[in-house]
Design a protein around this motif. Structure first.
Motif, short mmCIF file in Angstrom:
data_model
loop_
_atom_site.label_atom_id
_atom_site.label_comp_id
_atom_site.label_asym_id
_atom_site.label_seq_id
_atom_site.Cartn_x
_atom_site.Cartn_y
_atom_site.Cartn_z
N LEU A 90 -2.59 -47.05 22.30
CA LEU A 90 -2.03 -47.76 23.46
C LEU A 90 -3.01 -47.68 24.63
O LEU A 90 -3.26 -48.67 25.33
CB LEU A 90 -0.68 -47.13 23.83
CG LEU A 90 0.30 -47.98 24.64
CD1 LEU A 90 0.59 -49.29 23.92
CD2 LEU A 90 1.60 -47.20 24.86
N ALA A 91 -3.57 -46.51 24.82
CA ALA A 91 -4.49 -46.30 25.95
C ALA A 91 -5.75 -47.14 25.81
O ALA A 91 -6.41 -47.46 26.79
CB ALA A 91 -4.86 -44.82 26.06
N GLN A 93 -5.79 -50.16 24.87
CA GLN A 93 -5.51 -51.57 25.17
C GLN A 93 -5.86 -51.90 26.63
O GLN A 93 -5.56 -51.13 27.53
CB GLN A 93 -4.02 -51.87 24.95
CG GLN A 93 -3.68 -52.03 23.48
CD GLN A 93 -2.18 -52.25 23.29
OE1 GLN A 93 -1.48 -52.66 24.21
NE2 GLN A 93 -1.72 -51.97 22.09
N TYR A 96 -3.53 -51.38 29.96
CA TYR A 96 -2.55 -50.29 29.87
C TYR A 96 -3.01 -49.14 30.75
O TYR A 96 -4.14 -48.69 30.67
CB TYR A 96 -2.39 -49.80 28.42
CG TYR A 96 -1.42 -48.65 28.31
CD1 TYR A 96 -0.04 -48.87 28.29
CD2 TYR A 96 -1.89 -47.33 28.26
CE1 TYR A 96 0.85 -47.82 28.22
CE2 TYR A 96 -1.00 -46.26 28.19
CZ TYR A 96 0.37 -46.51 28.17
OH TYR A 96 1.25 -45.46 28.11
N SER A 97 -2.12 -48.65 31.61
CA SER A 97 -2.51 -47.58 32.51
C SER A 97 -1.34 -46.69 32.84
O SER A 97 -0.20 -47.15 32.95
CB SER A 97 -3.07 -48.16 33.81
OG SER A 97 -3.33 -47.12 34.73
N THR A 98 -1.59 -45.40 32.95
CA THR A 98 -0.55 -44.47 33.39
C THR A 98 -0.89 -43.91 34.77
O THR A 98 -0.30 -42.93 35.20
CB THR A 98 -0.40 -43.30 32.40
OG1 THR A 98 -1.66 -42.63 32.29
CG2 THR A 98 0.05 -43.76 31.04
N GLY A 111 -6.40 -50.02 34.01
CA GLY A 111 -6.27 -50.02 32.56
C GLY A 111 -7.51 -50.49 31.83
O GLY A 111 -7.45 -50.98 30.71
#
Lengths: 143, 431
Positions: A90-91, A93, A96-98, A111
């Protein structure tokens, strides 16, 4: 130093100073210029390493950056004892960011960190354990 | 290889071998050897920081002297817009222009006038290129052009190729003079740039052999300043009229050139160290939305040039109040859609890239040298005191490995070794 032993450079990436992120990659850039590597290769390394540095500052309160240089290969190892990456796929992609909102408001956390590291390196290895930390190894091969 | 000709040099008699320039040089081009500063021509970018900071005035710039101007020629003054910020109580630029005429110039072509044209051409260039190669980097400051050529080879294709205002002004000034005075021959016309900085001297000196240089003399602004002061007379109505607008007059302050493009996605950086940081960041893809980057080596922009007289911030305020009563713009180029920009306008080419920092042309040898630099660096105290003649301990380690200095030049290390010896001696006596 024997002929085959790589040159080793070590940098502490300071997790408390957001604005200092990227300093190690600037120093590496200069060193690689001094050793005569091609500008395009140097750019790839500095972009990927910069993204890694930023990631360590945002997510892991800093860490260690080690660069190993031989004429055939440049290896960048970024090691932190941060929260680890829950889902590596997922990371990877784009988008995508947390990253927390305050970081995003500064223009980071788009991301693109890991995707760019993959895009600019010739080989990317991620070793991450949740709650323990993350080690990223990137290899760059001169054309 | 083309040899770059510099405009900054050392007056050895005045140099005391202090470490001021050593520390201030943004490209670490200076070393102190045998008690005198030496400038490495491969690293020097002619920014003039050493001239600015030398306490003994031992650094000089190679300007044309006022008395060397050939008065038998048709002389055209090319005043940089920063000149207008040097004078208190100047409320109309025409007084200054008249002062120049009274100094003996036959004609004037304002740099600000050409700058307005460069603004239009640059906007057209960016439009035709699209965003794929953005951000585009201004090439008006010759220091920036040289810095990018030397150190940022991957950014070379982002440099705006539009001729800088100084070149366009010189060209148009000469064309106009020949048209208005049919009796003049090209060799009778001479242009004189009134410059805030030494970098413009370098720009003239380094015109490629196959290219015509439209600027014949570069005189220093501080030289002209005092001559102009005595000539400017506010009681006399000026007979000349400014041909520039507020847009052209905005160029000498940092941000002026960029804001004139009417594009919000710009960045303006000033001061060489700041510029280097911004270029490093751009190279690392840090500013994705940026369209245009303006860079000036001098703090505050050209108003901060080392040959100016006035504090740059005051000069900036003065120019701003002059702008208020000027037309927005007086010079425009309108190209039809799809109409190409004339070739003769796109003249800027980056200098040849050859890493001046390269340790050795042989890769294996440069590896051995780098390894040795790392070893020696760790032996040094890390104080960056400059006493060895290098700006930092790291630079000293590099100099030692390049064979340009000795490890023993480090006085701190020598002192430590001396202390250790004395201690040993002391022990010897006790036993």
């Amino acid at each position: 130093m024997t002929e085959n032993e790589p040159l080793h450079f070590h940098y502490d990436v300071d997790g408390n100073n957001f604005t200092s992120a990227g300093e190690a990659s600037v120093q590496v850039k200069r060193m690689l210029r001094q050793m005569g590597f091609h500008p395009d290769l140097i750019r790839r390394i500095s972009v990927a390493m910069y993204e890694g540095e930023i990631n360590m500052v945002i997510h892991a309160k800093g860490g260690d950056a080690d660069v190993y240089v031989t004429p055939e290969c440049i290896t960048v190892v970024l090691k932190d004892v941060g929260p680890g990456i829950k889902d590596v796929n997922l990371a990877m992609q784009e988008g995508y960011s947390t990253a927390p909102d305050n970081i995003r408001s500064l223009g980071f956390g788009a991301g693109m960190g890991l995707p760019n590291m993959k895009r600019y390196s010739d080989e990317l290895k991620i070793d991450s354990v949740v709650g323990v930390g993350t080690t990223i190894e990137m290899k760059f091969l001169p054309a | 290889m083309i040899v770059y000709k510099h405009s900054v040099s050392l007056d050895a008699d005045k140099c005391k071998g202090c470490t001021t320039c050593l520390r201030r040089c943004p490209t670490q081009a200076i070393r102190i050897r045998d008690g005198k500063a030496c400038i490495n021509p491969n690293l020097c970018i002619d920014c003039g920081e050493c001239i600015r900071h030398c306490p003994y005035k031992a650094k000089k710039a190679d300007f044309d002297q006022w008395d060397s101007l050939d008065r038998s020629k048709f002389l055209i003054a090319l005043p940089a817009p920063s000149l207008f910020g040097q004078f208190a109580n100047l409320d109309d630029t025409d007084y200054l222009l008249q002062g120049l005429m009274d100094l003996g110039f036959n004609d004037i072509f304002e740099i600000a006038k050409a700058a307005e044209l460069v603004t239009d051409y640059t906007r057209a260039y960016m439009q035709r290129m699209g965003d794929a190669q953005a951000p585009f980097i201004s090439t008006a400051c010759p220091v920036v052009v040289r810095l990018i050529s030397l150190r940022f080879p991957t950014l070379r294709n982002k440099m705006v190729p539009v001729a800088p205002p100084i070149e366009l002004a010189g060209k148009l000034a000469k064309e106009r003079a020949l048209k208005e005075h049919p009796d003049l021959k090209p060799e009778d016309v001479r242009t004189v740039f009134i410059s805030p900085c030494p970098a413009k001297v370098s720009w003239v000196k380094n015109t490629p052999a196959d290219k015509e240089c439209y600027v014949d003399y570069v005189v220093s602004m501080s030289d002209v300043y005092f001559r102009l002061l005595s000539k400017m007379d506010r009681k006399k109505t000026p007979k000349v009229t400014s041909e520039s607008g507020a847009i052209g007059m905005s160029w000498p302050s940092s941000g002026g050139e960029a804001s004139a493009l009417m594009n919000d996605h710009y960045l303006a950086a000033d001061g060489v160290e700041n510029i280097i940081r911004v270029l490093d960041d751009i190279e690392m893809g840090h500013f994705p939305d940026l369209k245009f980057v303006e860079m000036n080596a001098c703090p505050g922009g050209c108003v901060g040039g080392v040959m100016t007289v006035e504090n740059p911030y005051i000069a900036r305020v003065r120019i701003r109040s002059l702008q208020r009563y000027m037309p927005i713009v007086q010079n425009r180029i309108s190209l039809q859609e799809g109409e190409p920009i004339p070739r003769e306008i796109l003249t800027v080419e980056p200098g040849e890239y050859s890493s001046a920092e390269l340790l050795n042309a042989d890769r294996a040898q440069s590896f051995r040298m780098m390894s040795e630099i790392e070893r020696i660096w760790k032996l040094l105290p890390g104080m960056d005191c400059g006493s060895c003649g290098a700006p930092t301990c790291r630079a000293h380690a590099e100099d030692v490995v390049r064979g340009e200095s000795s490890l023993d030049d480090c006085v701190i290390r020598m002192r430590e070794q001396l202390k250790a010896l004395q201690k040993e001696d002391g022990k010897g006596e006790e036993s």
